[in-house]
Design a protein around this motif. Structure first.
Motif, PDB file in Angstrom:
ATOM      1  N   LYS A 161    -134.774 -66.826  22.378  1.00 42.14           N
ATOM      2  CA  LYS A 161    -133.731 -67.965  21.838  1.00 42.14           C
ATOM      3  C   LYS A 161    -134.667 -68.763  20.790  1.00 42.14           C
ATOM      4  N   TYR A 162    -135.847 -69.051  20.987  1.00 42.64           N
ATOM      5  CA  TYR A 162    -136.615 -69.661  19.667  1.00 42.64           C
ATOM      6  C   TYR A 162    -136.520 -68.685  18.573  1.00 42.64           C
ATOM      7  N   ARG A 191    -133.209 -68.325  16.319  1.00 47.01           N
ATOM      8  CA  ARG A 191    -132.457 -69.384  15.623  1.00 47.01           C
ATOM      9  C   ARG A 191    -132.768 -69.532  14.155  1.00 47.01           C
ATOM     10  N   LYS A 203    -135.903 -71.042  11.215  1.00 44.30           N
ATOM     11  CA  LYS A 203    -137.138 -71.356  11.963  1.00 44.30           C
ATOM     12  C   LYS A 203    -138.469 -70.952  11.075  1.00 44.30           C
TER      13      LYS A 203
END
Length: 319
Positions: free
Chosen positions: A286-287, A290, A293
């Motif tokens: 999920k990180y 994104r 990032k």
């Protein structure tokens, strides 16, 4: 993650038969229904599921107990990699671990290597796979543990003979720091392995290399192979064999999702270890998916092709 999806008539029959029995005599299926989330569906919903069996992959780690024939249940299980049993004989014994453990000594023979270690789990249905080892490619010397060779044997043992649910997704994760090979070379080496796999269904392999400073590093200490109904834990390394000769002194545990003692509440089920690992990996994905990032702490490749970053969660276990 795991849940039970069961036809209402079957559920009512099981509860009625078991509710007045002494606790010590309760069947394992009844214990599972009492301890874990379950969804009761109608006969009409069961018929719809029978007519559109690909829909079982909306819940790819569930146990399906349906008012259908044993042949129909077997076909769903074999074609879509989910555990599906007929209400006529709801046998869930395959999900109860037999407590195998394999102790390996470096440079000593363990009969059949991975082939023997995976015997107890390779017949369980599977629709996706995750392999995690921070140091999977720390050496390319066979006697010390060739990651590519071990992955090839593992996939040969664990991938199902048939799968009708679209792409079968394999996710491989490791620490890309201080490896003898660059990430791109590892991704291409794994692509060679993927192309060697002879199956009649499409296979997609995503490869993630992460830095020691990334947020996932500390959460992936254990060396594990995870599918929807089992976990294999290696004490030291997944690159555990040079054919049938061990490359490290370690114990390897292949485990189905439950044990007899865990259903009695006396121990933790292997399912808990699956959930903990999957939760950490899911948070990481999920990180990294994104936008905007900083992606310098990991690298991502899909079917051998290096990508700027990961754009989607593909593995069914992580959705």
């Amino acid at each position: 993650m795991f849940s039970v999806i069961i036809t209402d008539t079957i559920y009512n029959k099981i509860i009625e038969e078991e509710k007045n029995n002494p606790v010590a005599e309760h069947a394992n299926l009844y214990k599972i229904l009492r301890k874990y989330e379950h969804q009761i569906i109608t006969t009409e919903e069961t018929e719809k599921l029978k007519n559109t069996p690909q829909d079982v992959l909306k819940h790819p780690s569930s146990l399906y107990i349906l008012s259908i024939t044993p042949d129909e249940a077997s076909a769903i299980q074999q074609n879509y990699g989910v555990m599906c049993v007929s209400g006529d004989n709801p046998d869930v014994s395959a999900l109860i671990d037999i407590n195998d453990a394999f102790v390996a000594n470096k440079y000593h023979k363990l009969e059949r290597g991975w082939d023997a270690v995976l015997d107890s789990v390779e017949k369980l249905p599977s629709n996706s796979l995750i392999i995690v080892d921070r140091y999977l490619f720390e050496t390319i010397e066979p006697e010390e543990g060739d990651g590519f060779a071990n992955i090839e044997v593992i996939l040969d043992q664990l991938l199902p003979k048939q799968f009708h649910g679209g792409k079968y997704i394999i996710t491989i994760m490791f620490n890309k720091d201080n490896q003898p090979l660059k990430f791109d070379d590892i991704a291409m080496g794994l692509e060679v392995v993927r192309k060697k796999i002879r199956k009649e269904y499409p296979i997609q392999m995503e490869v993630i290399g992460f830095d020691k400073g990334s947020k996932i590093y500390a959460k992936l200490h254990n060396r594990v192979i995870i599918s929807n109904y089992y976990i294999v834990e290696a004490g030291h390394k997944i690159a555990a064999f040079d054919e049938d000769i061990a490359t490290a002194r370690q114990t390897i545990y292949p485990m189905a999702i439950f044990t007899e003692s865990s259903l009695l509440g006396a121990s933790s089920p292997p399912l808990r270890a699956i959930k903990q690992n999957v939760a950490a990996i899911k948070d990481f994905f999920k990180y990294v998916t994104r936008e905007n990032k900083n992606y310098d702490k990991y690298a991502y490749a899909l079917d051998g092709e290096r990508k700027k970053h990961c754009t989607a969660i593909r593995n069914r276990l992580l959705k």
